[in-house]
Enzyme design. Sequence first.
Site, PDB file in Angstrom:
ATOM      1  N   HIS A  79     -18.303  -5.260  21.260  1.00  0.00           N
ATOM      2  CA  HIS A  79     -19.557  -5.329  22.009  1.00  0.00           C
ATOM      3  C   HIS A  79     -19.369  -4.884  23.465  1.00  0.00           C
ATOM      4  O   HIS A  79     -20.244  -4.233  24.049  1.00  0.00           O
ATOM      5  CB  HIS A  79     -20.135  -6.743  21.973  1.00  0.00           C
TER       6      HIS A  79
ATOM      7  N   HIS B 242     -27.764  -3.274  15.266  1.00  0.00           N
ATOM      8  CA  HIS B 242     -26.500  -3.882  15.679  1.00  0.00           C
ATOM      9  C   HIS B 242     -25.317  -3.201  14.994  1.00  0.00           C
ATOM     10  O   HIS B 242     -24.253  -3.053  15.612  1.00  0.00           O
ATOM     11  CB  HIS B 242     -26.470  -5.378  15.384  1.00  0.00           C
TER      12      HIS B 242
ATOM     13  N   HIS C 226     -16.380  -3.036  10.348  1.00  0.00           N
ATOM     14  CA  HIS C 226     -15.282  -2.837  11.300  1.00  0.00           C
ATOM     15  C   HIS C 226     -14.075  -2.140  10.672  1.00  0.00           C
ATOM     16  O   HIS C 226     -13.461  -1.280  11.300  1.00  0.00           O
ATOM     17  CB  HIS C 226     -14.871  -4.169  11.925  1.00  0.00           C
TER      18      HIS C 226
ATOM     19  N   ASP D 191     -22.026  -1.628  16.765  1.00  0.00           N
ATOM     20  CA  ASP D 191     -20.628  -1.820  16.370  1.00  0.00           C
ATOM     21  C   ASP D 191     -19.917  -0.483  16.170  1.00  0.00           C
ATOM     22  O   ASP D 191     -18.741  -0.328  16.532  1.00  0.00           O
ATOM     23  CB  ASP D 191     -20.551  -2.640  15.081  1.00  0.00           C
TER      24      ASP D 191
ATOM     25  N   HIS E 101       1.067  47.189  41.257  1.00  0.00           N
ATOM     26  CA  HIS E 101       2.047  46.456  40.457  1.00  0.00           C
ATOM     27  C   HIS E 101       1.948  46.900  39.005  1.00  0.00           C
ATOM     28  O   HIS E 101       1.148  46.370  38.235  1.00  0.00           O
ATOM     29  CB  HIS E 101       1.819  44.942  40.588  1.00  0.00           C
TER      30      HIS E 101
END
Length: 464
Positions: free
Chosen positions: A79, A261, A288, A265, A366
Site C-alpha cells: 500500500h 483495491h 500478491h 495492489d 583528420h
Amino acid sequence: MKVKQHTIKKQVELSGVGLHTGVISNMTFLPAPPNHGIKFQRIDLEGSPTVDADCDLVVDVSRGTTLEQNGARVYTVEHVLAALVGLEIDNVLIQLDGPEPPIMDGSSIQFIEVLEDAGFEEQNALRRFFEVQESIQYKDPAREVEMVALPTDNYRVTVMVDYNSPVLGSQHASITDIGQFRSEIASCRTFCFLHELEMLYNSNLIKGGDLNNAIVVVDRVVEEKELAHLAKMFNKQHVEVKKEGILNNVDLRYRNEPARHKLLDVVGDLALVGRPLKAQILAARPGHAANVAFAKKLKRAMEKAGASHIPHYDPKLPPVMDINQISNILPHRYPFQLLDKIIYLDDTIVAGVKNVTMNEPFFLGHFPGNPVMPGVLQVEAMAQTGGILVLSTVDDPENYWTYFLGIESCKFRKMVLPGDTLIFKCELLAPIRRGIAKMRGEAYVGNTLVCEAVMTASITRKES
C-alpha cells in the site's frame, strides 16, 4: 508522466497499527538523492538495517508482500509502494520503528495525503523507465491467473476479478494513466471474505485487523452466535451484516471497490521491479503471489534489455541541461564547445551527450577519406562533462575556470565515427578538496565503451 526523478521536500511522519503483526509503528518518509530508489529502514533493530524495494527480496506473500534483507523484515509494503508510484516519487527513505507500515484505513490515501503535505522536489536526473518492447506474459493455471505487459507510451493498468460470489460477482477496474491513481484508486480499501477471517486469525495474521481498516464480504447466511464470536474477535460490542453482504454496515466507496483495491495492489507490487514502467498491464484474478512472480519476470526482461551502469539516454526526453544552460556554465565556445546535453547530475556523478556529425570542423583534416573523431577531443568532451559536475558544487559557476591537471590510465577502445552518439559518464573518486577534483570518466556509443580515463582538474575563481 513525470520526466525527471522526484523526491519529497521535507520529512513527514505517521503512526498506526500493522494489519498482520498488530504492532504499532511510527513511519517516517525522508528525502533521498537521485537514483536512491525506495528503501525501508528498520531503525528499531541494531545497526538500523535497510531493505530495498526489490522483488528479489520478497520472502512471503501471505495476504501481503513481505521483504527481507540484512536480517530485517518489513511486512505488507504494497500500500505504501502504491502511493509512491501513484505520486511518481522515485527516491525516498522510509524509516520504521516496527516490522510493518501502519495499515491506516486499509488503502493508500493517507500515505498519499502525508506525502502531498511534504511536497515534491524535482531532481537533476531523468527517470529511468523500463519501456516494455514486446508482450511479457505470466500464467498460473491452478489459480486461473493471467497477467500480461504490453508496449505503450505510458503506464496503464486494467484488473479483472471473479470470486464466484453472489455478493461481488465479476468486477473490473482500470486507469489509463498513472496520474489517475490518486483520484480513482488510492482510497480503495483492502478486503476479505467472512469465511477467510477465522483462517487468517488462526494463522497469526490480521492481528491489527479492524472493521475500520478492511471490508469484510459476507456471502452466506450468518447465525447470531457467529456474529457474537466475530464481535469478540474484533473487540466490538456487536457486529451486523448489511443486505448487500458487507460486515458491520460498512459503506463501499465505489461499487467496484474490491477490484480497484486489487489494482492498487498490482501497482504496489510491481513497484518492486525497481524502475518506473511504461507498459499496459492486464491482470485477471491477480494476487500478491502472482504480482510478485510477474514483477520478477519483468525485472529479468529489464536486466536483459541493458546494463544499468551505462547512462540511459532517451532523445525524446528533455535534458537536465540544454546547450544554452551548458553555455552559461562552461567558458568553451565553438569550435571547442563539444558537449550538447547533460542528462544526469547529482553530487558525485554527471552524464552528458555529444552527437558526432560529419560537419565537425576537425573532420576536415583528420583523415578526410576515413573520418575518425580524434581521441584527444573525446577526452576533452569527457572533461567538459566533468567540468559541469565540478562547477555545480559552487554557487556562481560562471565566475570560475576549470583547468586540467592530469590524465591517467587513458584508453581508446573503439573508433568514434560520424553519426555516433557519445554518452559520457564522470564520477568523483574522492570529495573535492581545495578546488581539486579527481574523477573517472567513461565514454560509450550504445552499450560499447569507447574511451576511458582518470582525470584531475582544478577550479579557480576568475580574477575580477
